[in-house]
Design an enzyme around this catalytic site. Structure first.
Site: not given
Length: 306
Positions: A70, A112-114, A75
Site C-alpha cells: 500500500a 510496509r504492507e497495508m 516487499e
C-alpha cells in the site's frame, strides 16, 4: 481404500504424511473472512487486499519476486503461499507470529504492507451495513478487530490443498507415481532433504540457517536487513540468516523461490539447496528426478487442481 485395478491399498509408512481435509468451520465466519481477504479497504489507501499478494490463481503466492504494498514500495521478501499456511508452526519467514490471527493483525498495521490502523479498519467496516449484518451473523458482539482477525483466519484455515498425487501415493496408491517420480522421492530422502522438509506440510515446522554448508550471502554479494531472518526477532546471534523452512507443497506453481526470490525455477532452487544446505554435488540425473518428485506435490483446492 482401493488402488488402481481394484486392489485395496494401505497407507505407507513414510516420514511424510498426507494433507488432511479442511477442518469444519462456521460457514458465516468463513464467508465473512473470504470477503475481508478480498477487500482493499483493509489497507490505508484502499489499494491492496490480502488477495493482491496471496493470489489463489498462482498457488496462493505472488508470481512476482516481490509484492507491491500500500505504501508503493516492494516487499523486502518474497510472498509465501497462503495455501496450507494454517499447518505451519509459525507465520512469516522469520517466524515472528505464532498464529494466523497474529499474522493478520501485523500485516494490516505494518507500515510496509497495508499501513492501516485496526481502529480505522473497524470504523470502515462498522459503517458498512452489509458488513454489520455479516459480522452480526457470525459473532454475537458484531464488528471488532478480534472478530475480523478470527474471520480471516477461519477462511485461511479452509485453504488446504489435499489430494496431490503424492498424497494419494502416501495413502497407498503406489501406481499414481511414475518410476522416475518414485526415484525422485527416494533421492529426496537419501540426500537428507527430508530432514528439514518434513511432516504434513513438508516443511513449515522448524527453522534453519540459509547457508549451512557455505556462505550464501557472501556468494550473492550483499546483505539486506531482511536477510537477517530470525535474528531480527530474537536478537540472538545464532539466529542470523535463519528462516522458517518453507513448505514444499505446491512448490511447482509458486516460483520464484526463497525469501529473496533468487531462484527462478525449481531446478535453480534444487541447485542452491544442494550447494548451501547439503554441501553435496548431485548428478544431473538425481536433480532431474528430485524436480519430478517435487511436481507431484501440487494439490487441489475445492476439488480442482491448482
Amino acid at each position: 481404500m482401493l488402488a488402481a485395478g481394484g486392489a485395496r491399498s494401505q497407507p505407507l509408512d513414510e516420514p511424510l504424511t498426507p494433507l488432511p481435509l479442511p477442518p469444519v468451520q462456521d460457514p458465516a465466519k468463513v464467508e465473512l473472512g473470504r470477503k475481508l481477504f478480498n477487500d482493499v479497504r483493509l489497507s490505508v489507501n484502499a489499494s491492496v487486499s490480502c488477495a493482491s499478494c496471496h493470489r489463489l490463481a498462482t498457488g496462493g503466492a505472488d508470481d512476482r519476486p516481490f509484492s507491491m504494498t500500500a505504501s508503493g514500495q516492494l516487499e523486502p521478501v518474497n510472498t509465501p503461499s497462503v495455501f496450507n499456511a494454517s499447518l505451519n508452526a509459525k507465520q512469516f519467514w522469520d517466524g515472528r507470529a505464532d498464529t494466523l490471527e497474529q499474522q493478520i493483525e501485523a500485516v494490516v498495521q505494518s507500515p510496509r504492507e497495508m499501513g492501516n490502523d485496526w481502529r480505522a479498519v473497524i470504523v470502515t467496516l462498522g459503517n458498512d451495513s452489509v458488513y454489520q449484518a455479516d459480522f452480526k451473523a457470525a459473532y454475537a458482539d458484531g464488528v471488532s478487530a478480534a472478530n475480523a482477525q478470527n474471520a480471516l483466519a477461519s477462511y485461511e484455515r479452509t485453504l488446504l490443498t489435499p489430494d496431490s498425487r503424492f498424497d494419494q501415493y502416501l495413502r497407498g496408491d503406489t501406481s499414481i507415481l511414475t518410476t522416475d517420480e518414485k526415484y525422485g522421492y527416494q533421492r529426496f530422502k537419501e540426500y537428507g532433504c527430508v530432514a528439514c522438509h518434513q511432516g504434513v506440510n513438508i516443511g513449515g515446522n522448524m527453522f534453519q540457517k540459509f547457508g549451512v554448508m557455505g556462505d550464501y550471502f557472501a556468494a550473492r554479494g550483499y546483505v539486506t536487513e531482511a536477510d537477517l531472518g530470525r535474528y531480527r526477532v530474537t536478537g540472538d546471534e545464532d539466529d542470523r540468516y535463519v528462516f522458517k523452512v518453507p513448505s514444499l507443497r505446491n512448490v511447482a506453481v509458486t516460483a520464484p523461490y526463497f525469501h529473496d526470490a533468487s531462484a527462478a525455477t525449481l531446478a535453480d532452487a534444487v541447485d542452491v539447496m544442494f550447494k548451501y544446505q547439503l554441501g553435496r554435488l548431485p548428478s544431473e540425473e538425481d536433480k532431474r528426478l528430485i524436480v519430478l518428485f517435487l511436481k507431484t506435490l501440487t494439490g487441489q483446492w475445492q476439488g480442482k487442481p491448482l
